[in-house]
Design a protein around this motif. Sequence first.
Motif, mmCIF file in Angstrom:
data_model
loop_
_atom_site.group_PDB
_atom_site.id
_atom_site.type_symbol
_atom_site.label_atom_id
_atom_site.label_comp_id
_atom_site.label_asym_id
_atom_site.label_seq_id
_atom_site.Cartn_x
_atom_site.Cartn_y
_atom_site.Cartn_z
ATOM 1 N N LEU A 9 0.839 -1.200 0.000
ATOM 2 C CA LEU A 9 0.000 0.000 0.000
ATOM 3 C C LEU A 9 0.873 1.249 0.000
ATOM 4 C CD1 LEU A 9 -2.953 -0.793 2.424
ATOM 5 C CD2 LEU A 9 -2.990 -0.624 -0.052
ATOM 6 N N THR A 10 1.425 1.556 -1.136
ATOM 7 C CA THR A 10 2.206 2.780 -1.300
ATOM 8 C C THR A 10 1.240 3.945 -1.490
ATOM 9 O OG1 THR A 10 2.318 2.487 -3.689
ATOM 10 C CG2 THR A 10 4.092 1.484 -2.385
ATOM 11 N N PRO A 11 1.697 5.170 -1.390
ATOM 12 C CA PRO A 11 0.804 6.316 -1.630
ATOM 13 C C PRO A 11 0.155 6.274 -3.015
ATOM 14 C CG PRO A 11 2.800 7.066 -0.561
ATOM 15 C CD PRO A 11 3.009 5.612 -0.894
ATOM 16 N N GLN A 12 0.885 5.794 -4.012
ATOM 17 C CA GLN A 12 0.331 5.730 -5.362
ATOM 18 C C GLN A 12 -0.791 4.691 -5.448
ATOM 19 O OE1 GLN A 12 3.185 4.986 -8.414
ATOM 20 N NE2 GLN A 12 1.763 5.468 -10.064
ATOM 21 N N VAL A 13 -0.594 3.537 -4.836
ATOM 22 C CA VAL A 13 -1.630 2.499 -4.831
ATOM 23 C C VAL A 13 -2.846 2.989 -4.055
ATOM 24 C CG1 VAL A 13 -2.184 0.174 -4.009
ATOM 25 C CG2 VAL A 13 -0.020 0.596 -5.157
ATOM 26 N N SER A 14 -2.635 3.664 -2.942
ATOM 27 C CA SER A 14 -3.748 4.209 -2.163
ATOM 28 C C SER A 14 -4.536 5.225 -2.980
ATOM 29 C CB SER A 14 -3.244 4.846 -0.880
ATOM 30 O OG SER A 14 -2.640 3.876 -0.063
ATOM 31 N N LEU A 15 -3.850 6.041 -3.758
ATOM 32 C CA LEU A 15 -4.518 7.016 -4.616
ATOM 33 C C LEU A 15 -5.342 6.316 -5.689
ATOM 34 C CD1 LEU A 15 -4.870 10.013 -5.432
ATOM 35 C CD2 LEU A 15 -2.920 9.680 -6.953
ATOM 36 N N LEU A 16 -4.786 5.263 -6.294
ATOM 37 C CA LEU A 16 -5.527 4.506 -7.300
ATOM 38 C C LEU A 16 -6.773 3.851 -6.699
ATOM 39 C CD1 LEU A 16 -2.587 2.835 -9.244
ATOM 40 C CD2 LEU A 16 -4.065 4.676 -10.051
ATOM 41 N N LEU A 17 -6.661 3.326 -5.481
ATOM 42 C CA LEU A 17 -7.824 2.741 -4.815
ATOM 43 C C LEU A 17 -8.880 3.802 -4.523
ATOM 44 C CD1 LEU A 17 -6.087 0.353 -2.268
ATOM 45 C CD2 LEU A 17 -7.617 -0.333 -4.117
ATOM 46 N N ALA A 18 -8.435 4.971 -4.068
ATOM 47 C CA ALA A 18 -9.369 6.051 -3.731
ATOM 48 C C ALA A 18 -10.114 6.562 -4.962
ATOM 49 C CB ALA A 18 -8.620 7.197 -3.067
ATOM 50 N N ARG A 19 -9.437 6.612 -6.103
ATOM 51 C CA ARG A 19 -10.059 7.111 -7.331
ATOM 52 C C ARG A 19 -10.850 6.049 -8.078
ATOM 53 N NH1 ARG A 19 -7.693 12.310 -8.544
ATOM 54 N NH2 ARG A 19 -7.214 13.007 -6.436
ATOM 55 N N GLY A 20 -10.744 4.805 -7.644
ATOM 56 C CA GLY A 20 -11.475 3.729 -8.306
ATOM 57 C C GLY A 20 -10.767 3.140 -9.509
ATOM 58 N N ALA A 21 -9.505 3.523 -9.730
ATOM 59 C CA ALA A 21 -8.750 3.001 -10.867
ATOM 60 C C ALA A 21 -8.185 1.615 -10.579
ATOM 61 C CB ALA A 21 -7.616 3.956 -11.223
ATOM 62 N N LEU A 22 -8.155 1.226 -9.316
ATOM 63 C CA LEU A 22 -7.662 -0.086 -8.912
ATOM 64 C C LEU A 22 -8.660 -0.679 -7.931
ATOM 65 C CD1 LEU A 22 -5.351 -2.212 -8.782
ATOM 66 C CD2 LEU A 22 -4.428 -0.883 -6.878
ATOM 67 N N ARG A 23 -8.970 -1.948 -8.121
ATOM 68 C CA ARG A 23 -9.886 -2.646 -7.215
ATOM 69 C C ARG A 23 -9.184 -3.868 -6.640
ATOM 70 N NH1 ARG A 23 -14.927 -4.619 -9.331
ATOM 71 N NH2 ARG A 23 -15.469 -4.715 -7.136
ATOM 72 N N LEU A 24 -9.337 -4.044 -5.344
ATOM 73 C CA LEU A 24 -8.818 -5.231 -4.682
ATOM 74 C C LEU A 24 -9.995 -6.054 -4.173
ATOM 75 C CD1 LEU A 24 -5.894 -3.739 -2.564
ATOM 76 C CD2 LEU A 24 -5.767 -4.860 -4.777
ATOM 77 N N ASN A 25 -9.783 -7.350 -4.041
ATOM 78 C CA ASN A 25 -10.815 -8.226 -3.503
ATOM 79 C C ASN A 25 -10.779 -8.182 -1.978
ATOM 80 O OD1 ASN A 25 -11.637 -9.203 -6.032
ATOM 81 N ND2 ASN A 25 -9.936 -10.647 -6.049
ATOM 82 N N PRO A 26 -11.956 -8.192 -1.329
ATOM 83 C CA PRO A 26 -11.952 -8.281 0.126
ATOM 84 C C PRO A 26 -11.228 -9.555 0.569
ATOM 85 C CG PRO A 26 -14.137 -7.718 -0.672
ATOM 86 C CD PRO A 26 -13.305 -8.056 -1.869
ATOM 87 N N GLY A 27 -10.370 -9.414 1.551
ATOM 88 C CA GLY A 27 -9.605 -10.544 2.040
ATOM 89 C C GLY A 27 -8.225 -10.657 1.433
#
Length: 116
Positions: A9-27
């Motif tokens: 969870l780098t700042p860039q990955v967190s930004l992508l998650l926040a903007r909806g450009a990256l999705r992770l599966n729960p778990g």
Amino acid sequence: MPYFPTIELTPQVSLLLARGALRLNPGQWVRGPKGHGRYLRTDPRTGTTYVSWLRPGDDWETASQRFSRACQKGFIGRYRGGYEAEKARREMARLIADADQSGGAARRDERQPTLF
């Protein structure tokens, strides 16, 4: 279940998650500033990422139970279907409370004697 590598969870990955450009599966396992944990969700309004972090001294059973409780409380994964029923129950409770407050005030006003 397919193998997914641990996501950093780098700042860039967190930004992508926040903007909806990256999705992770729960778990899915993630690693961040607090250590290792299991991803829960990302709030689309605030961009906050929620993770069930492992605590020092946790065994597998304890961490698994904590993750399951977080999923139940947050209506994540297989518990998503219960959200609509809970939302309707909360709305009904709110309407009943509002009716009790307004009805109680009207009854009190009727019992008050007038001085004029």
